[in-house]
Design a protein around this motif. Structure first.
Motif, PDB file in Angstrom:
ATOM      1  N   SER A 158     -18.627   6.738   4.324  1.00 31.16           N
ATOM      2  CA  SER A 158     -17.178   6.449   4.369  1.00 31.16           C
ATOM      3  C   SER A 158     -16.817   5.919   5.714  1.00 31.16           C
ATOM      4  O   SER A 158     -17.332   6.448   6.595  1.00 31.16           O
ATOM      5  N   THR A 159     -16.117   4.958   5.907  1.00 29.92           N
ATOM      6  CA  THR A 159     -15.380   4.416   7.137  1.00 29.92           C
ATOM      7  C   THR A 159     -14.637   5.571   7.700  1.00 29.92           C
ATOM      8  O   THR A 159     -14.882   5.854   9.066  1.00 29.92           O
ATOM      9  N   GLN A 215     -17.190   7.811   9.580  1.00 30.77           N
ATOM     10  CA  GLN A 215     -17.630   7.153  10.768  1.00 30.77           C
ATOM     11  C   GLN A 215     -16.666   6.975  11.954  1.00 30.77           C
ATOM     12  O   GLN A 215     -17.043   7.286  12.904  1.00 30.77           O
ATOM     13  N   GLY A 267     -17.728  -6.258   9.034  1.00 28.25           N
ATOM     14  CA  GLY A 267     -17.741  -4.952   9.892  1.00 28.25           C
ATOM     15  C   GLY A 267     -17.417  -5.136  11.148  1.00 28.25           C
ATOM     16  O   GLY A 267     -17.733  -4.293  12.127  1.00 28.25           O
ATOM     17  N   ASP A 323     -12.548  -1.724  11.401  1.00 27.57           N
ATOM     18  CA  ASP A 323     -12.661  -0.860  10.272  1.00 27.57           C
ATOM     19  C   ASP A 323     -11.556  -1.174   9.213  1.00 27.57           C
ATOM     20  O   ASP A 323     -11.424  -0.901   8.202  1.00 27.57           O
ATOM     21  N   ASP A 380     -14.398   2.174  -0.685  1.00 25.20           N
ATOM     22  CA  ASP A 380     -14.247   3.201   0.176  1.00 25.20           C
ATOM     23  C   ASP A 380     -13.380   4.153  -0.221  1.00 25.20           C
ATOM     24  O   ASP A 380     -12.319   4.134   0.372  1.00 25.20           O
TER      25      ASP A 380
END
Length: 274
Positions: free
Chosen positions: A33-34, A37, A99, A102, A236
């Protein structure tokens, strides 16, 4: 008989493995998952474009505006740093998908067409379209219908819901699109376009600034209502859940309304950018 026993054993092993597999999938999705991160890197990268008063250049060369404060508060509530990535509006969704950042926090209206490409959070604000007109070229016109005229040139920013609204509500007028709101406005100020379609309060602020050249044909009223949300990459669930609950929390404690009123109903912030 041996074959039946073998099939039964395979079925039992499959059933036993299913919960473990599901657990591993959930763990993998959480780690990918963002949200995870961003926390791990201690940085939230925010894609945005400049719109008055959502996001603007300030005196110091940085950025200020409603969306900038929203993004900073979101990052603070996540316990990470905010990194702003200015991006042309026409390419902001492709940049998210590849990318380069985010999340898009840029006054992005939630539309079905955009939702096919990205996921949106619950709305944290609502916007609407209005018109600012050239006092000479559009004199006497005081309704939306009056601008739906083939003899008139209307301008808007490319890729925005303002452009979509102009196409839908003013199909007979000549529409010209620009990469930047400032470029579009110059066309109206320099007598090359009769009016500009843009989200409020941009039209109202421009008539205050150029009172001798511009006016508000709709008296500041909007002719659309658009929900504004955070845009993220699809699939996500963890990040989307966090953003939705952040919107609920900051709506409930009054933070969003308080900051909306400052940026959209006053011009106390003008000293920051001039």
């Amino acid at each position: 008989m041996k074959i039946r026993c073998l099939l039964a054993l395979t079925l039992v092993l499959s059933l036993l493995a299913t919960p473990l597999l599901a657990s591993e999938v959930r763990q993998s999705l959480t780690e990918e998952s963002t949200l995870a991160q961003v926390v791990a890197k201690n940085k939230l990268r925010i894609g945005f474009s400049t719109f008055v008063p959502w996001a603007m250049k300030d005196k110091t060369g940085g950025y200020t505006g409603f969306e900038i404060e929203v993004a900073k508060q979101l990052a603070e509530d996540m316990g990470v740093e905010a990194e702003f990535v200015p991006t042309k509006w026409s390419g902001i969704i492709p940049a998210l998908l590849t990318g380069k950042f985010d999340v898009i926090i840029g006054g992005m209206g939630i539309t079905p067409a955009r939702n096919l490409k990205v996921n949106f959070s619950d709305p944290y604000e609502f916007s609407g379209m209005s018109i600012v007109a050239n006092s000479k070229l559009a004199a006497g016109r005081s309704s939306l219908e009056a601008f739906n005229d083939p003899a008139l040139t209307i301008v808007a920013r490319i890729g925005t819901t303002a452009a979509t609204a102009a196409k839908k509500h003013l199909p007979k007028a000549q529409l010209r699109l620009f990469d930047d709101e400032g470029q579009a406005l110059q066309e109206v100020l320099n007598n090359r376009a009769a009016a500009m379609v843009s989200s409020q309060p941009f039209p109202e602020f421009q008539t205050l600034k150029y009172a001798d050249k511009l006016y508000l044909p709709l008296a500041g009223k909007t002719f659309t209502k658009e929900p504004i949300g955070f845009a993220i990459r699809k699939g996500d669930v963890d990040f989307l859940n966090f953003l939705n609950n952040w919107v609920k929390f900051r709506n409930a404690d009054g933070w969003l309304q308080e900051h909306y009123e400052y940026w959209f109903t006053t011009q106390d912030w003008k000293a920051r950018i001039e």
